[in-house]
Design an enzyme around this catalytic site. Sequence first.
Site, short mmCIF file in Angstrom:
data_model
loop_
_atom_site.label_atom_id
_atom_site.label_comp_id
_atom_site.label_asym_id
_atom_site.label_seq_id
_atom_site.Cartn_x
_atom_site.Cartn_y
_atom_site.Cartn_z
N ASP A 1 16.24 -1.39 -46.48
CA ASP A 1 15.74 -2.67 -46.03
C ASP A 1 16.09 -3.62 -46.20
OD1 ASP A 1 14.09 -4.18 -45.11
OD2 ASP A 1 12.39 -3.58 -46.39
N SER B 1 5.95 -6.75 -44.85
CA SER B 1 6.75 -7.73 -45.07
C SER B 1 5.82 -9.46 -45.34
CB SER B 1 7.43 -8.49 -43.39
OG SER B 1 8.27 -9.38 -43.35
N HIS C 1 12.64 -2.32 -41.23
CA HIS C 1 11.68 -2.87 -41.79
C HIS C 1 10.17 -3.12 -41.31
CE1 HIS C 1 10.46 -6.79 -43.79
NE2 HIS C 1 9.95 -7.25 -42.14
#
Length: 535
Positions: A436, A211, A465
């Site tokens: 995602d 991320s 994710h």
Amino acid sequence: MRRPLTLLAVAVSTVLLGSAVPVAAAPDGDSRETDAGRLAWTSCGDATTPALQCAMLEVPLDYAHPDGRKIKLKLNRLPATAPKAKQQGPILLNPGGPGDSGLWMPAYITGQIPADVASTYDWIGFDPRGTNGSEPHVVCDAHYFDGERPDYQLGHGTEKAWLGKAAKYAADCAADWSWILPHMTTVDSARDMDRIRAALGAKKINFYGGSWGTSLGSTYGQLFPSRVRRMVLDSIVGPTISWYDHNILQDKEHQRRFRAFAQWTAKADSVYHLGTDADAVIKKYYAVEDALRTTPVSAAPAPGKIGPAEFEDTFYGGGYNFLRWPRMATVLSGYLTRHDTRPLTIAYNRYAAPGADDGAFPNYNATQCTESAWPRDWEFWKKDQAKVNAVAPFYTYNNMWYNAACMFWPYQGGPERLKITGKGLPPVLLFQATEDAATPYAGGVAMHKALPGSKLVVQNGGSFHEVLFHGNACLDDTFVAYLRDGTLPSGKGFIAKTCAPEADPAPTYVEPTATAKASGSAVSPTDPEAVHGRF
């Protein structure tokens, strides 16, 4: 008692307090090894992982003035246990956020991969500056997320309330933390990583980031390319997109995932009784939200009540992790078909109830608001976000208000983030799922183009994710092979390897349990239903 600033005063304070320090790529050798600081490792006292060690590391507040004020980072490590000749050095870990703790990661990841590979690395977790166990732990408003909060949706009379709430949050942060806020960017955290490297006595580091951690890792690689040995980026933030525009991408992808949830639920009408097509399920979702506008539900054991804002926060995480879908569908089914609010209160306490303070939110704002340009005019936001909401109503206004403090943030960023070129970096391994919602697929494509030597692994149809460590052998084995000896996927096309998605969860009515735990971290970071930050 601190006097809150008005909207105008906050705008004026932007000029008075000045802008963030400009970002520039530094020479690869600018960190002075003699200034690295020392690490005094001691047992973390973790009964589950007794070998886990903890330490604090002193780093400069402002890298433009490295001999000035210092702050401290909280670190932990699982030391390598392989024979010295087989050890591969430290691997630093970050789960995203921005601002999420990485201290859970050494114990967790080493438990997910073969011992013969795990034993060859020193696994290093850390709390980014200003967060969690690092010193100071920045708190701007400990009760910012307490329920019941104003309705996110425009047209329900809460626009002024949210503008005032966001402006006050920015003002409160500036009032107490003006000395650190301009120094909480991704570049600052990347320089902290190099101090960690130097304190470990390592010439090079390995890195895994998910991320926002992909932005952190690529930034470190841009600043210190010769100090990277191996790097893995999982669920990728595009290297050039502004944070404002990235949020718009998120809104549209979350809409797609919400419809996917509705389609899955409709196929399980015999379980949930919410309708046999996606549109019917979506109407039921909004029917519950409307009912909560009139009659909020007690959030107990969390404080306050669950209104429409808390309801939305309970649901958006399904776009990060579809293992939440059975519980989400149960919330709707319980409320509408059984007149039972217990599934809602349990899900809220599990997924969305606030913690003891505002958590990583100060770091989230300080990172994003100061490193790319944000619109500062509410009328622009209102018109622009209305266009997005017209095609993506599930998440747009939720996301807008979550980020609204950037409208008033006292340290203006931009106009662009640090440019990523990949010059001097070894091959970087990239993982990206096509569905995602938090870091959309375009980000993985853009990062692959920015890093010419990288290898892109795509999970076609995948929606997790952060795609690793969910039991998908195609993905996990690729990661392990790279860590073991540097082996990369052999595909010659733009996409080096394609992996299949995981199967959808089985539709199950999640019967309410007798008790629910109230905490902003009721879902452990290692729980299969966990999500990490908003990036």
